[in-house]
Design a protein around this motif. Sequence first.
Motif, short mmCIF file in Angstrom:
data_model
loop_
_atom_site.label_atom_id
_atom_site.label_comp_id
_atom_site.label_asym_id
_atom_site.label_seq_id
_atom_site.Cartn_x
_atom_site.Cartn_y
_atom_site.Cartn_z
N SER A 22 -3.11 7.42 3.84
CA SER A 22 -2.01 7.89 3.00
C SER A 22 -2.06 9.40 2.81
CB SER A 22 -1.99 7.16 1.66
OG SER A 22 -3.11 7.49 0.88
N TYR A 26 0.92 11.96 3.97
CA TYR A 26 1.52 12.94 3.06
C TYR A 26 1.46 14.35 3.66
CZ TYR A 26 2.44 15.90 -0.94
OH TYR A 26 2.95 16.86 -1.77
N TRP A 44 8.54 18.43 -2.20
CA TRP A 44 7.33 17.63 -2.14
C TRP A 44 7.35 16.42 -3.07
CZ3 TRP A 44 5.10 17.23 -6.86
CH2 TRP A 44 5.44 18.21 -7.80
N MET A 48 5.66 12.84 -2.30
CA MET A 48 4.45 12.45 -3.00
C MET A 48 4.63 11.08 -3.67
SD MET A 48 2.29 14.50 -5.94
CE MET A 48 1.95 15.94 -4.93
N VAL A 51 4.72 8.29 -0.99
CA VAL A 51 3.40 8.05 -0.38
C VAL A 51 2.47 7.37 -1.38
CG1 VAL A 51 1.34 9.18 0.54
CG2 VAL A 51 3.60 9.86 1.36
#
Length: 148
Positions: A22, A26, A44, A48, A51
């Motif tokens: 993961s 990311y 982002w 984030m 993920v």
Amino acid sequence: MGGVMVYEERNAWAGLILSPISIAVYVVLVLQQAAGGPLTDVDWFPLMLWVIGASIVATIIFSVVWGIIAGAHDPDGVGRSDIRDRDISRMGGRVEQAFLVIAGLGVIALCAVGADVFWIANTMYAGFAVSALVGGIARVVAYRRGLV
């Protein structure tokens, strides 16, 4: 210890297997979205969240499937835990907490110097990721070698 892996150890292994995946996903997504430009321009937050959410779901599914397979081989021992499991869990939690404190101090330092929110958020994300990995490693080592 025999070949039977208790529930908590399976969960530690599941985290150790899926966390690096993961994290890598990311990082790749952020770099792709940056497309050579400044990382601070990347949107982002949704990346984030997705993920983290996908990682939680994948870890749960992985653990459940692994538990079902383990239960087929050892129906009596699949869900058992004892004081050793609780001690290992506490020790792993203390290791994780130490790394979260370090990440928190990094976040405070970044705030103090007026860093972009991208760096602040990603420092905390990295702190969570590293703490989970190191805590998982500590748990697995404790299961394999015992608590010292």
